[in-house]
Design a protein around this motif. Sequence first.
Motif, short mmCIF file in Angstrom:
data_model
loop_
_atom_site.label_atom_id
_atom_site.label_comp_id
_atom_site.label_asym_id
_atom_site.label_seq_id
_atom_site.Cartn_x
_atom_site.Cartn_y
_atom_site.Cartn_z
N ASN A 117 -4.96 1.96 -10.55
CA ASN A 117 -4.72 2.78 -11.82
C ASN A 117 -3.80 4.12 -11.11
O ASN A 117 -2.11 4.21 -11.57
N ASN A 118 -4.48 4.74 -9.66
CA ASN A 118 -3.45 5.47 -9.47
C ASN A 118 -2.04 5.16 -8.73
O ASN A 118 -1.03 5.42 -8.86
N SER A 162 0.77 4.10 -11.23
CA SER A 162 1.43 5.46 -11.92
C SER A 162 2.04 5.83 -9.82
O SER A 162 2.89 6.71 -10.79
N SER A 163 1.83 5.68 -9.35
CA SER A 163 2.47 6.10 -8.02
C SER A 163 4.23 5.46 -7.81
O SER A 163 4.58 5.69 -7.27
N ARG A 198 5.19 1.33 -16.04
CA ARG A 198 4.69 0.91 -17.59
C ARG A 198 4.52 -0.48 -18.07
O ARG A 198 5.27 -1.36 -17.72
N ALA A 228 4.91 4.16 -10.40
CA ALA A 228 6.02 4.78 -11.86
C ALA A 228 6.46 3.33 -12.47
O ALA A 228 7.22 3.46 -13.19
#
Length: 333
Positions: A40-41, A44-45, A49, A47
């Motif tokens: 998940n990290n 997110s890094s 979706r 960017a």
Amino acid sequence: MVLRTMLVPGFLDEISDKIARAAEDKSNDNLNWTLIDLFNNNISSWALREIPRTGARFTWSNHQLNPVRSALDRVFVSATFEAIFPLCSLSAETSLGSDHMPLVFYIGEGFPVRTNIFFFETSWFKRQDFVPLVQHSWERLLTKVGGRDIIDWWTFMSSGLRQFLRGWNQNLGRDTKAEKSAMLTQIAQLDVLADATGLDEDAWASRYHLEEQLLHIYRMGEEEHWRKRGRVRVCGLAPSSWGEEARVSKEENVGLACTFSEAELEAIVKDMKTDTAPGPDGFPVTFFKRFWPQVKHGILLILNDFVLGRIDIARLNFRILSLIPKVPGAEQI
């Protein structure tokens, strides 16, 4: 645009027994929260979706009577992609013959392109009513062809027969299509029940049995389909393939330029290899051999007129397209 594929990062399969994004992404409690947080990290890094998925809750199963199921197959997009295609969506289809659910990714514009190519299936000859049906259709078309030249005659007859065979084949497969649809519906209903409340071993065994039956029907129908479509070959010969002594002489060329007799043409057709790919009109050699009494008149006239230079053979592929405006003021493309 429709992509029938699994858009999944390659490393997911290597840790398929542990990776997930949340606890509800797996059917048991065997979760590695360190890997979940790491995954998940990274998302997110970057960017990215994840596109929400409709349909099945899980996208992977190990196909056991008490299966482990997990949501492994996903689609991630960037903000730029989503800005260009804001209506994109993702859905899961019923899995058949694979441990993964196939995902359909739709970008929200356009429509799937369906081929309109006609294919003559040799399996049709196995039906006792097929030959009389084709002969009757041919005779019916002969009453409508009128006073056309030989090119128009063949175009009218062949296109009319293709249209008849398309409709006949659709009705022919109606029972099989209904059977496949019913079985697929049963499998989908069991999948929905499995996501909602779970299934016991007997229900999973029933689901796998239905899947095997359906796959068998698909395989039997597609063997002939792909056998006919897998024989197209393209090749060419270099100008130096033969020496001067092996080339056709002027005297031989005179004989080759003569028109065909009916007996000569019939002998040529009989000697042709039967199990070959069909021509651009969709009719294979088998069709011409079996229905030679019906088609020989037109074929003989076309070939002899071509030898004599009296027809334009390109007209066999000639079509007229009429553009019909669908909005007021449409004057150009």
